[in-house]
Design an enzyme around this catalytic site. Sequence first.
Site, PDB file in Angstrom:
ATOM      1  N   ASP A  41       0.321  26.347  29.902  1.00 52.78           N
ATOM      2  CA  ASP A  41       1.571  27.095  30.051  1.00 52.78           C
ATOM      3  C   ASP A  41       2.474  26.974  28.830  1.00 52.78           C
ATOM      4  OD1 ASP A  41       2.352  24.469  30.237  1.00 52.78           O
ATOM      5  OD2 ASP A  41       3.454  24.695  32.135  1.00 52.78           O
ATOM      6  N   ASP A  88      -3.326  17.673  30.394  1.00 54.44           N
ATOM      7  CA  ASP A  88      -2.501  18.862  30.633  1.00 54.44           C
ATOM      8  C   ASP A  88      -3.442  20.057  30.625  1.00 54.44           C
ATOM      9  OD1 ASP A  88      -0.786  21.005  30.610  1.00 54.44           O
ATOM     10  OD2 ASP A  88       0.523  20.230  29.044  1.00 54.44           O
ATOM     11  N   ARG A 107     -18.264  15.694  22.703  1.00 51.52           N
ATOM     12  CA  ARG A 107     -18.337  14.496  21.860  1.00 51.52           C
ATOM     13  C   ARG A 107     -17.080  14.313  21.027  1.00 51.52           C
ATOM     14  NH1 ARG A 107     -24.562  14.862  19.513  1.00 51.52           N
ATOM     15  NH2 ARG A 107     -25.642  14.751  21.516  1.00 51.52           N
TER      16      ARG A 107
END
Length: 997
Positions: free
Chosen positions: A279, A275, A205
């Site tokens: 990394d 994304d 939510r």
Amino acid sequence: MKKSLLMLPALMMCAQANSQQLAFPGAEGFGAYATGGRGGTVVHVTNLNASGPGSLADAVSQPNRTVVFDVGGVIDITGQNLTIASNLTIAGQTAPGEGITIYGGRVIMSNSSNVIMRYIRMRGSISMPEDKCTLTMDYCDNVILDHCSISWGRWDNVHIKDANNITYQNCIISEGIEPQRFGAITDGTRNWTISHCLWTNNKSRNPKMKCYLQYYNNVVYNYGIGIVGGHSAADNYQDVMNNYFITGPSSGSSNKYFDQWTETDHLYSTGNYTDDNRDGKLNGRLITDYNGATPMQQPNLKCQAPMNLEPAEDAFYAVMEHAGASRVRDSHDLRIIEQLASLGTKGAFIANEQDVGGIGTLAGADAPADSDGDGMPDEWEKANGTDPDKADANGDADGNGYTNIEDYVNSLAHKSDYIMYPQAVTATLKDPTTVVLTWKNAEEGVDKIVVEMSENGVDYTTAAEVEGNATTATIQGLKEGQVYYFRLKAVKGDEQSLYSAAVSVNDEHMRPAGGVPAGTEAFVPQEGRLYRIINYGTVPYNSGTTYAGAPKYLTFNADGTLGSTTDFEWNNPALLWEITPASEGEGQVYIRNYATREYLNPSTETVGDGARVTAVAQAAPFEIVFSTNETVAQSGLQGQVAMFRINSPQNKGQQLRPVTFEDNWIWGNGTIARADMAFTFSSLDASLLGLYTSALDDAIAAAELAAAEATVGNVTLGYPEEAYSDFTSAIAEAKVTAGKAAAGNATQAEVDAAAEAMAAARKAFDGARIMTLAGYDSKKVHNIYSYGTISNSSTVDATAQVERRYLATVKKEDGITDSLVFIVGLSEEQIAAGQADPVSAMPEAQWNIEPGDGGCAYISNTKTGTYLRIAGTLSAEPVTVYPYYAKDDNGKHAFYIETSPDNNRCLNVGTPDADGKGGSIAFAWPADRTRLRWVVDELDIASAIKGTGNNGGRGKPTATEYYNMQGMRLDNVPHNGIYIVKTTFADGTVTTRKATR
């Protein structure tokens, strides 16, 4: 070209800004035209109290206000709600120091409209009911939240139902806690804009979009589920544009950036990125799917306000820089931004605020000088063309459409030049004489970090100076076992930060709360150690109790009953227990209080209205039985805590449980694992415990303050000289014992006896205070008046705008009896402005006062010579009344005028006449009402009385006679005209005076 294409939807949805005034420059979306408190009263928040005068709760309780802050810090509203009225501007950016955080309870804005709230942190708590949210905005209209931080809601952080025209911009909505850990839920809301906000560490939510929503340039980080569709029977419309969804350590293997959408969710999605490679780099991919929603080719919502739509990547950096109450970010927002900056490697869902160190502290600072109190500092007014000596907040000196106060608060809407001190400081002993300090730097461009050290927590010296980017320091040469405190500050050019919160080593025994680490399933007392027995239940004798309560330490009360207290002193023997092996059986123990040397009763005794666990002289065995490992919100410990039952083998194995935590404990059942019946333990080495002198020291300090503030003499609220002398002598005696204790030359029994004697002396001194009318001049005439308005008024506090109601006398219709009435005069405000009050000069509103016995007074009317009594008419014979101090009204002592010390029936302002110029006097019983209180005000007029009361040793009046001016005795008080009053006293003294009717 990429940016131009992404801006196209904004041009299609939002027309150029029209002539309507924005809430503030930079306001966006559907709430952008909220007017807030524009044109209303400026109210200052002057303290951090949860309620009462000067508090934020009081400031926001009424509409049409601009609220500014003279203080910065944490406002703890645990157990309470803060309710926000309509037509308010809440300018958190005006708070000095590190700003304002509302902590521990709910902020409720339901049914409010036209609210502007900026730079406020709202952090709930595990202590709230589990179905409640930190911020509730049901049925709101025209509201904008800008640069706010909202977290630690239990059901969701935010609940917003059936609201309309709402904007959230530049906010952080983070860290929903148990049981749900969700961001926000809405149902039925229309026209909600969410822009440039960070949603992080929420399981789901972010938000749930059961609404018509415009959602652009947001960042959602470390989510289980990102944004959630309405998935309802009703149609919902969501315009989702140029947002970034970034997974984190808690996100799991699947990336649910969009989830729980159905065909009734009409989704316009463009420019959104995710994304999920974690990394540490921002290198996401474009989102092209709709996850079950019905796609729209154009945005649905049309908004007339400006819209700063930028590419998702640019929005990410804008959120990093500006989101939340970022004028000065607190430690929690700094931590959250650090997690976001890790791009996938840091972050976590939390169970409660203790998982991240609790609320912590915020440093305040002095508010700038504001001579006219209009909310704008003098220096700002001088620089911006307004008058520092005139309250001109609602003017518009520059003609820009914003009031002067709006221009001021808007000028603060940016990061301040406040230097933040190092955060998250830790101190760990490497060996008994070496400590390693670590911290996180919250300020860029720092020249050096200064580490200071103290052995007492008060007097610090510099221990080290390290480079500004350093995050660790090692201090050697410590005394083994000595308690040390460490604090840090950042230095930047000629400026420096405040100090960090102090950390310490070798003081584990001095810390509050605590408990037995999880995994300990057998409690084995250790020789030479003392124990605190701690309960963390939220409510007693209730199946709904949880482990989120404050630590409560078992102790014996003064009446011998078992109780508990939340007041912690590490060396208070009343909170410490000797737990030693019992001879009766394996694993059984004796439990004895270290202060009273009495044992826990294995049964109960009748005390007051029921059976209770008490202290007893004889030892009895108990069993301490492992119950469960629990997450305890306020333990101060990382990880779970082992909880135990205390069972009484001599009482059918029943377990210790509270009916009330304070003073009513019983034995019952025997095997229930529940928070109010579960205990954990913290301990300390008994050899560390010296004389406990806090009670004596505190009693002396309080007594010295009382003596210093006391008025000595025969005046109202004064103290008789003899009582003052006795009190100061008692203080001196107590200080002798305290000095012996400090030198190690007193026993604990002597210290305790001195503390008890000091308490008794204070009680006697307080009892001697003069609470009646005293210190008046019997040779002067007095007015007596009230600020009450009518006999049933509920008004509590007097104001300078209310007219005086003078106590006076007039003839009754029979022309004989003197009737008691009130006459309306001027207000204090009018009198202060130089107006003369004609009522004050009326003889029928003037009174002579002489002392009676026991605080009573003879009060006679100057015109008639008859005496005040608690009745509708005055008495021809001398009688007394009992004026007893109630409170100060408009800076003057005000009294209940009662019948006698034994009968507190008192005068009450009665019903006004039709013309409003006066009215009758009524009668009632003392209560906190202006209508029951009367000011006795001395006039610079000599009294005609030569003595009526028990004055000069004459005794009480024994007879009163009346004569005409020809010297003939009259049977009654004359109906009118001038006459002589002859009074005979007990000692034979006779006085005469002239009177007029």
